[in-house]
Write an enzyme that holds these catalytic residues in place. Sequence first.
Site, PDB file in Angstrom:
ATOM      1  N   VAL A 317       0.833  -1.208   0.000  1.00 24.57           N
ATOM      2  CA  VAL A 317       0.000   0.000   0.000  1.00 24.57           C
ATOM      3  C   VAL A 317       0.862   1.251   0.000  1.00 24.57           C
ATOM      4  CG1 VAL A 317      -1.658   1.331   1.351  1.00 24.57           C
ATOM      5  CG2 VAL A 317      -1.972  -1.125   1.051  1.00 24.57           C
ATOM      6  N   ASP A 364      -3.028  33.109 -37.193  1.00 23.69           N
ATOM      7  CA  ASP A 364      -3.621  34.087 -38.086  1.00 23.69           C
ATOM      8  C   ASP A 364      -2.969  35.439 -37.810  1.00 23.69           C
ATOM      9  OD1 ASP A 364      -5.299  35.207 -39.940  1.00 23.69           O
ATOM     10  OD2 ASP A 364      -7.002  35.391 -38.582  1.00 23.69           O
ATOM     11  N   ASP A 684     -12.347  28.248 -40.466  1.00 23.05           N
ATOM     12  CA  ASP A 684     -11.141  27.788 -39.773  1.00 23.05           C
ATOM     13  C   ASP A 684     -11.402  26.538 -38.937  1.00 23.05           C
ATOM     14  OD1 ASP A 684      -9.606  29.915 -40.726  1.00 23.05           O
ATOM     15  OD2 ASP A 684     -10.209  31.221 -39.075  1.00 23.05           O
ATOM     16  N   ASP A 790       2.438  11.899   1.707  1.00 23.62           N
ATOM     17  CA  ASP A 790       2.060  11.820   0.285  1.00 23.62           C
ATOM     18  C   ASP A 790       1.253  13.011  -0.200  1.00 23.62           C
ATOM     19  OD1 ASP A 790       3.441   9.530  -0.083  1.00 23.62           O
ATOM     20  OD2 ASP A 790       1.743   8.319  -0.742  1.00 23.62           O
TER      21      ASP A 790
END
Length: 958
Positions: A317, A364, A684, A790
């Site tokens: 685990v 563009d 487009d 953690d």
Amino acid sequence: MSGYFVIPWRRRPQGSIIGRVDVSAGAVPPSVQDGADVARSLAVDPATGLTSADAAARLQRDGRNELRAKAPEPLWRKILRQFQDPLIYLLLVAVAISTAAWVAEGADGVPVDALVISAIVILNGILGFAQERRAEAAVSALQSMTDATSTVLRDGELGSVPSAELVRGDILVLNEGDAVGADARLLSAAALRLSEASLTGESEPVTKNAAALTAEVPLGDRTNMVYRGTSVVQGVGRAVVTATGMATEVGSIAEMLDETREDPSPLQKEIAGVSEMLGIAVIVIAVVVMAVTSLVNEISSVRDLVTVLLLGVSLAVAAVPEGLPAILSVVLAIGVQQLARRHAVVKKLHSVETLGSASVIASDKTGTLTKNEMTIQRIRTSSGEVELTGVGYRPEGDALAGGRPLTDPALTREVRMVLTAGALANDAQLSCRDGDWQIQGDPTEAAFLVAARKLSGTVDRTQQFARRAEIPFTSERKMMSALVAHEEGIAVVSKGAPDVLLQRCVAVQIGDRVQPLDTDRRAAAMADVEELSGQAFRTLGVAYRWVDRPATDFDATDFDATDFDPADERDLVYLGVVGIIDPPRPEVAVAVAEARRAGVRVIMITGDHPVTAARIAEDLGIVGPGATAVTGTELDALSPDRLEAVVATTSVYARVAPRNKLQIVDALQARGEVVAMTGDGVNDAPALKAADIGVAMGITGTQVTKEAAKMILADDNFATIVTAVRQGRAIFDDIKKFLRYLLSSNMGEVFTVFFGVLFAGFIGLAAGSGEAIVVPLLATQILWINLITDSGPALAMGVDPEIDDVMSRPPRRATDRLIDAEMWRGIISVGMVMGIATLLTMDIFLPGGLVDGSDSLEVARTAGFTTLVLAQFFNAFNSRSETTSAFSHLFSNGWLWASVGLGVVLQIAVVHISFLQTAFGTTTLDAAHWAVAVAMASTVLWFDELRKLFLRRRGTGS
């Protein structure tokens, strides 16, 4: 008058037809009814639309215009889902084993192990649930930014509303590029064509009209209806909404569809692969550890067996970061929100990965690289040239001749006449609201209004005229004229393409005199035009003449082209030519340089003239001096192989058609490039959808392009794309940071237990312990480490500021691994050092072993336990970069310091508070023990500093 001519708008009285709203599904389909009858049945006046109150009431009664969504997941199910994980199942098995052993041994006292493991399972579930809720909230906030909108007529005013709030009876106003928000019956249509491929499969756009059909026909033939999910590709129209939500044609299809499963992104697949690999590896290690422990120690009771099983389960685990998917979602969600605050709205979380990997930005020109604010910068007349400074619609700037303020009387008069005539032959409006100058109308015409304000006295002169009639600009005529009244008489003022205008001119203005336009003067005028065009300016000529017509011939409140005599546009007096340009955004050149530094190639794709495109690209640093543009016509003539070769070297494309944009994107992707493509028009959309990252304009973009794109620029600014690329890379770096931290820390736990069991006698663990099964760490201690080290630090690293210069390296390639070989070496070596430091700490305090100590196993185990916890906190600072020192930007992440500080406090509590000591098998440590634990834990930091120094020197070749 303000000096700018405004056509009076005759607003009809507001209000709606009073009567009962027919919201039932009538027997006669709306397509075979007259449009006016459909509107009447829905109790709406097409001229004014619904009132806001009426629309709100209908929305309340009929519900939102949304397809029926899957029922929201109940809270209890979300909570339960936190425990639907194989590793949680292992812990629950451990609880069952521990409880069974406690019962078998007579149920004496309380089952401490079972209670502690249960508490950890619950706490993990709570943390996972909190992280998931935070991610959901972030995604919900982003969704509101990308919701579709529709233009409707309400209270007699045009406005934009969320498409989800459309109701039956709304008057829908359709324009090119709009996505249709609901099913509706057309009331009017002008050159209206819709793409219905998403609904009917018809590939060609369908021409629409408002005429009633004679009979009910299939869906694809209902030319007077528009449907939700389709899009306008050409023209304009108005329609009355007849169905919303599940009552639409799309809704009926949705009834038959099963839920679509979205494929995971490459990042998700790689994370899943890493987790699966770790799971298999750790289960193998856990089995080996349990086997070795059983062989080294004599199993003589159920309690011994339970201890071994709990150790193996806890190790498995602890070694697999089961919270990784939740942390990843939270980090991506927070990162995407940060992008949104920088005006880049990313529609899908995992698109951030692709964004950071972009190797080409195909942009563009108009409005993205430039300001989309046409500006007159040059004026050429018979007496010379004048430069107008200042850009955009803010009327601030000076008139300069030869770099000095304009003083020549003749040139001043000519320039003033040019700007006055241009401002009079004009339908645009310029206004200032709260210090922000805005235009309405054509940007080129607005440029004359702005320029007129820059030259003193010009606006005053303009205000002396009143417009009486006009002939508008058309693509065939290429010019516009207006009849204007003055106390001196009636004049015609014209502007248009210089070559067209010069054909209608017979004279030229020179100072305050009118001279014949002979061959030499005509040639000189055309030379001025060609010179300005060669400098990438758009040119417009201006002319005028006085006409012998009384002002009383015109109705000042209702002027039109019928008041013009065709002879009025002949025998004009030529005034001069102006050079107009859409100036580059000042921040774009910096952004282009930053992109090039990052190894990202910028290319310009525009429908503009090749000379203009090359000039703007050179000004922005996209190309060097002398570069030319490749046109769409030239692209069409290329073979696929030749096209791929051209896109490898060409960075400016001009006069391109929509199909050419798709060609360029496909060719770049064939070369392995990751392409970000910008666009705003409906044409487009195919290229945006084909690109790896389609980027739609938030201001000027159509709804269709916004739906096709993966990212929307809220400010239509190219620099925002580069900022988003940087942010995308930083987010990806943050993902690597917490992966590096989680995996190396978990490896430390694996190595501690594995080598602790394997070398128990060598380090003094087995000597005189008094325990049948000797292990370096208890199962509950391993789970505690997993709990406090953690989530907090990993989340904090997920929002870590940029440590390394992410724009100093090339884009991440598609073949690059998230965790490469170098990173794996770091993870394993740091984990190894962590395990060694932990076991050496225990050896220092234990009798025998390498160092002869005098403390009990309980003290030594607590010190080793504490060392491992502190080592992981040191590792949190290590993990912020693969090569940069942990002391660089040490205090830039307050969240990391807070999470580490909280973890240290919790560890002190578990060592010194009595009931926690009982639960986790710890005992009180004195100052000397703590000092050794801190010193040994810090070896992780010093080792990694040396490793990073080596990597930096290797990277610089020294």
